[in-house]
Design an enzyme around this catalytic site. Structure first.
Site, short mmCIF file in Angstrom:
data_model
loop_
_atom_site.label_atom_id
_atom_site.label_comp_id
_atom_site.label_asym_id
_atom_site.label_seq_id
_atom_site.Cartn_x
_atom_site.Cartn_y
_atom_site.Cartn_z
N HIS A 24 4.49 -5.17 10.05
CA HIS A 24 4.97 -4.55 11.28
C HIS A 24 5.20 -5.60 12.36
CE1 HIS A 24 4.17 -0.22 10.40
NE2 HIS A 24 3.23 -0.72 9.60
N HIS A 73 -7.50 -1.32 5.22
CA HIS A 73 -6.50 -0.42 5.80
C HIS A 73 -6.32 0.79 4.88
CE1 HIS A 73 -3.08 0.85 8.17
NE2 HIS A 73 -2.34 0.90 7.08
N HIS A 119 1.31 3.96 1.92
CA HIS A 119 1.81 4.70 3.08
C HIS A 119 3.33 4.81 3.03
CE1 HIS A 119 -2.09 3.89 5.58
NE2 HIS A 119 -2.22 4.88 4.71
N ASP A 127 5.73 4.49 5.07
CA ASP A 127 6.59 3.50 5.71
C ASP A 127 6.59 2.16 4.98
OD1 ASP A 127 3.91 3.27 6.57
OD2 ASP A 127 4.47 2.22 8.40
N HIS A 128 5.91 2.10 3.85
CA HIS A 128 5.92 0.90 3.01
C HIS A 128 6.38 1.20 1.58
CE1 HIS A 128 3.67 -1.73 5.87
NE2 HIS A 128 3.30 -0.54 6.32
N ASP A 186 -0.37 -4.42 5.94
CA ASP A 186 -1.09 -3.99 7.12
C ASP A 186 -2.53 -4.52 7.11
OD1 ASP A 186 1.22 -2.72 7.75
OD2 ASP A 186 0.39 -0.70 7.85
N HIS A 201 0.84 -1.20 0.00
CA HIS A 201 0.00 0.00 0.00
C HIS A 201 0.88 1.25 0.00
CE1 HIS A 201 0.73 -0.82 4.26
NE2 HIS A 201 0.27 0.37 4.60
#
Length: 282
Positions: A173, A110, A56, A58-59, A134, A54
Site C-alpha cells: 500500500h 496481519h 484479502h 485487495d490483494h 501488508d 495474503h
C-alpha cells in the site's frame, strides 16, 4: 530482472516481475486483472505465476479470473483462503523461474497465512527485492488482525530484518506519508524522518509512488524497526522490545485508523462483483 510498480484501487500496489531475457513474468498481488493484462501486453511478456501475499480481496481478488485466462497458471500463497491457490508454500521454501529465485517467508500477523517474497536473480549485480504485502510498509508496518505483537515483531526483526540491507522493499500500500507522520510523532528530533516525510509529501503531490525503499533505509526512520532506540522507548514508556512494539502498534492504531479493511457489506459487494465496472476503469 525488472519490477513494474502498478498502482491500483485507492492506494494498493501490485507488481510484475519480469525476467528480461526470456520475457517471462510473475505477478505479485494481482487484484485488478484488467490492469495487469494491460501491462502484460504492453511489456510483451508471458505470465507464469502469481505470488499472493495474503487472501484479502485487495490483494487476491484477481486470481480466479487470471487462472481461467491462463490454464495451468501457478498461484502461490500461504493460506487456503487465497483464491485459485495451486501451491501452499512453507517458510524458507525456494522457487525458481528461469534465472529468478524466490524465497517464501511466512510472516503471520496481519493475517495468519501472510507471506513475504524475497526475490533475486542469478548472476545479477542488481539488489534483491522483498515483496512485503501488508507486513512491512515504507515507514510502518501492517495492522495485526490475526496474530500477536510478538509475531509481527519477529517478522520485522528476525525474518525481514535479516535480509541484506540493500534489499529493495516493495510493499502492498501507499501509506508512506501517513506512516512518516506517525514516525515523526514518535521521534520528533529524527532528521531522517523529517527529510523522508517532506520527500513523501512531494511524491504524493505529484501522484508518484514512494516504493521501493531499502531495508537499510527503513532502519533509519521506521519506528517499528527501531524499538531498541532510546527515543522510541521514551515515546512508549517501555524498554522490553516486545512491549515497545506493542505500544507502538496501539499508538499507531489510534493515531489514524488505516483503511485496510472495508465493512462487511462492502466486502460482500466486492465478492459479488458489484464494483467490477468501477475497478475496470482504474
Amino acid at each position: 530482472m525488472k519490477v513494474k510498480v502498478i498502482s491500483i484501487l485507492e492506494d494498493n500496489y501490485m507488481y510484475l516481475i519480469i525476467e528480461e531475457d526470456t520475457r517471462q513474468a510473475l505477478a505479485v498481488d494481482a487484484a485488478v486483472p484488467k490492469r495487469l493484462l494491460e501491462i502484460i501486453q504492453k511489456e510483451d511478456v508471458s505470465l507464469k505465476a502469481i505470488l499472493t501475499t495474503h487472501h484479502h480481496w485487495d490483494h487476491a481478488r484477481g486470481n480466479e479470473e487470471l487462472a481461467q485466462l491462463y490454464p495451468g497458471l501457478a498461484v502461490y500463497g500461504g493460506d487456503e483462503r487465497v483464491g485459485a491457490l495451486t501451491h501452499r508454500v512453507t517458510h524458507n521454501e525456494e522457487l525458481k523461474f528461469g534465472s529468478i529465485n524466490v524465497r517464501c517467508l511466512l510472516t503471520p500477523g496481519h493475517t495468519a497465512g501472510h507471506v513475504c517474497y524475497f526475490v533475486w536473480e542469478d548472476d545479477s549485480p542488481d539488489a534483491p527485492a522483498a515483496f512485503t504485502g501488508d507486513t512491512l510498509f515504507v515507514g510502518g508496518c501492517g495492522r495485526i488482525l490475526e496474530g500477536t505483537p510478538e509475531q509481527m515483531h519477529k517478522n520485522l526483526t528476525d525474518v525481514l530484518g535479516a535480509l541484506p540491507k540493500e534489499t529493495k522493499v516493495f510493499c502492498g500500500h501507499e501509506y508512506t506519508a501517513r506512516n512518516l507522520k506517525f514516525a515523526l510523532r514518535v521521534e520528533p528530533e529524527n532528521e531522517t524522518v523529517k527529510e523522508r516525510l517532506a520527500w513523501a509529501k512531494l511524491r504524493d503531490d505529484e501522484d508518484l509512488p514512494t516504493v521501493p525503499s531499502t531495508l537499510g533505509e527503513e532502519f533509519l526512520y521506521n519506528p517499528f524497526l527501531r524499538v531498541l532506540e532510546d527515543s522510541v522507548q521514551k515515546f512508549t514508556g517501555k524498554t522490553h522490545p516486545i512491549e515497545v512494539f506493542a505500544a507502538l502498534c496501539k499508538a499507531r492504531d489510534s493515531f489514524r485508523k488505516p483503511k485496510e479493511m472495508l465493512n462487511p457489506q462492502a466486502m460482500l459487494a466486492f465478492e459479488w462483483g458489484l464494483f467490477d465496472p468501477l475497478l475496470e476503469k482504474k
